[in-house]
Design a protein around this motif. Sequence first.
Motif, PDB file in Angstrom:
ATOM      1  N   CYS A   1      10.207  39.927 -18.507  1.00 35.65           N
ATOM      2  CA  CYS A   1      10.430  39.628 -18.667  1.00 35.65           C
ATOM      3  C   CYS A   1       9.888  37.881 -17.070  1.00 35.65           C
ATOM      4  CB  CYS A   1      12.192  39.668 -17.999  1.00 35.65           C
ATOM      5  SG  CYS A   1      11.502  40.072 -16.427  1.00 35.65           S
ATOM      6  N   GLY A   2       8.737  38.785 -16.337  1.00 34.10           N
ATOM      7  CA  GLY A   2       7.963  37.541 -15.712  1.00 34.10           C
ATOM      8  C   GLY A   2       9.177  37.902 -14.051  1.00 34.10           C
ATOM      9  N   SER A   3       9.991  38.506 -14.390  1.00 32.14           N
ATOM     10  CA  SER A   3      10.678  38.119 -13.522  1.00 32.14           C
ATOM     11  C   SER A   3      11.875  39.382 -12.088  1.00 32.14           C
ATOM     12  CB  SER A   3      11.898  36.513 -13.260  1.00 32.14           C
ATOM     13  OG  SER A   3      12.762  37.224 -14.081  1.00 32.14           O
TER      14      SER A   3
ATOM     15  N   CYS B   1       7.777  43.287 -13.318  1.00 36.86           N
ATOM     16  CA  CYS B   1       7.310  42.202 -13.989  1.00 36.86           C
ATOM     17  C   CYS B   1       6.035  41.868 -12.644  1.00 36.86           C
ATOM     18  CB  CYS B   1       8.252  40.902 -14.667  1.00 36.86           C
ATOM     19  SG  CYS B   1       8.570  41.882 -16.670  1.00 36.86           S
TER      20      CYS B   1
ATOM     21  N   CYS C   1       8.779  46.763 -17.388  1.00 42.76           N
ATOM     22  CA  CYS C   1       9.864  45.659 -17.084  1.00 42.76           C
ATOM     23  C   CYS C   1      11.196  46.205 -17.239  1.00 42.76           C
ATOM     24  CB  CYS C   1       9.604  44.456 -18.379  1.00 42.76           C
ATOM     25  SG  CYS C   1      11.195  43.167 -18.347  1.00 42.76           S
ATOM     26  N   ALA C   2      12.164  45.777 -15.803  1.00 40.41           N
ATOM     27  CA  ALA C   2      13.332  46.799 -16.535  1.00 40.41           C
ATOM     28  C   ALA C   2      14.601  45.530 -16.704  1.00 40.41           C
ATOM     29  CB  ALA C   2      13.818  46.617 -14.651  1.00 40.41           C
ATOM     30  N   GLU C   3      13.906  44.936 -17.475  1.00 41.10           N
ATOM     31  CA  GLU C   3      14.959  43.775 -18.421  1.00 41.10           C
ATOM     32  C   GLU C   3      14.913  43.641 -19.733  1.00 41.10           C
ATOM     33  OE1 GLU C   3      17.592  42.300 -17.183  1.00 41.10           O
ATOM     34  OE2 GLU C   3      17.077  42.786 -14.699  1.00 41.10           O
TER      35      GLU C   3
HETATM   36 ZN   LIG Z   1      10.488  42.415 -16.222  1.00 42.40          ZN
END
Ligand SMILES: [Zn+2]
Length: 350
Positions: free
Chosen positions: A90-92, A96, A104-106
């Motif tokens: 997700c990058g955020s 990430c 990634c937790a999303e």
């Molecule tokens: Zn993520």
Amino acid sequence: MRALVYHGPGQRAWEEVPDPEITDEGDIIVRVDATTICGTDLHILAGDVPEVHPGRILGHEAVGTVDEAGDNVHRLSPGDRVLVSCISGCGSCRFCREGRHGQCAEGGGWVLGHRIDGTQAEYVRVPYADTSTYRIPDGASDEEILMLADILPTGYEVGVLNGNVRPGDVVAVVGAGPVGLAAIAGAQLFSPSHIVAIDLSDTRLEAAKQFGADVVVNSSREDPLRVLRDLTGDLAGRLGADVSIEAVGLPVTFELAVKLVRPGGRIANVGVHGAPVTLDLQDQWIRDITITTGLVDTSSTPALLQLVASGQLNAKPFITHHFGLDEFDEAYDVFSRAADTGALKVVLSN
Ligand SMILES: [Zn+2]
Ligand SMILES: NC(=O)c1ccc[n+]([C@@H]2O[C@H](COP(=O)([O-])OP(=O)(O)OC[C@H]3O[C@@H](n4cnc5c(N)ncnc54)[C@H](O)[C@@H]3O)[C@@H](O)[C@H]2O)c1
Ligand SMILES: [Zn+2]
């Protein structure tokens, strides 16, 4: 469109399925120009990855052309050529932001061909497109870039970088499949004094030499510990490798990787393990060793793209077989009989 669909252990079919659609405005739809098969796909087909349900389209590696982009995709537009990485991020989220896209937790991580439909298809939906794909640089072929979707970052990050390979090191790589070979190619970038490849297959060991191993050990005939001791005994009194990289995923090969390092050595586990492994802590506690584990994050992909595009890293020797995009039956057959066919990576392209 047509896609390679998993229908339960031992069963797959190249068949007609609905076209993928954008389900989140951060998604893109990619027309697959080239894809490949991973050892992990064979594990799925063997029924070893139970979270993959029948009906899933397999595959987590591709090079393709953006066909459609959601309204929240800022970096890509239809017509752009991209590498689709095995890891989506997700990058955020907090992971990430540390470069740990694999965690990634999303809803990212390894999802393609696992929790969502994958790349062994004419089209694929790629989530979090801005932070999960890479533009193809000039100067490298599609099929070379395809090697960056999984094996090269895996061998480099989880093997070489986690193992902290440094100039002059003696590096032992247990397992010379595509991932072990990628670790050998990545280790070369750090000018080690020796790279020792260990495998049971002479074909794979021949490949290891091509990728830069200067010592090869067929552990069905020769004792790798003795080879390492002979090699390092006169190197400032060190006995054993500075770094060992486990790229098989069996208890016996992990235990070997631990024994192969010198005091203060580093063991980087890359193999995916399906069974408990013994760590002889009663022997090892005193040896100052470091053991690392990990799922690939693909945080090294931009650097590896540069290295391949500039010719510092040669990805071509990974590619042993070519097929058309509708020849999955033949490609799976060749890839799954690697000992006979000499297959490393098979490329299916338009
Ligand atoms: Zn993520
Ligand atoms: N950590 C990650 O993020 C990640 C990502 C991708 C793959 N992997 C894992 O990396 C491992 C290697 O992947 P691959 O595609 O190269 O697999 P592969 O099966 O093609 O290669 C494994 C190699 O190990 C050799 N081998 C088997 N038993 C051995 C033994 N007892 N001693 C020495 N060598 C032995 C085989 O001959 C083969 O050449 C697998 O476990 C895979 O699942 C991990
Ligand atoms: Zn893979």
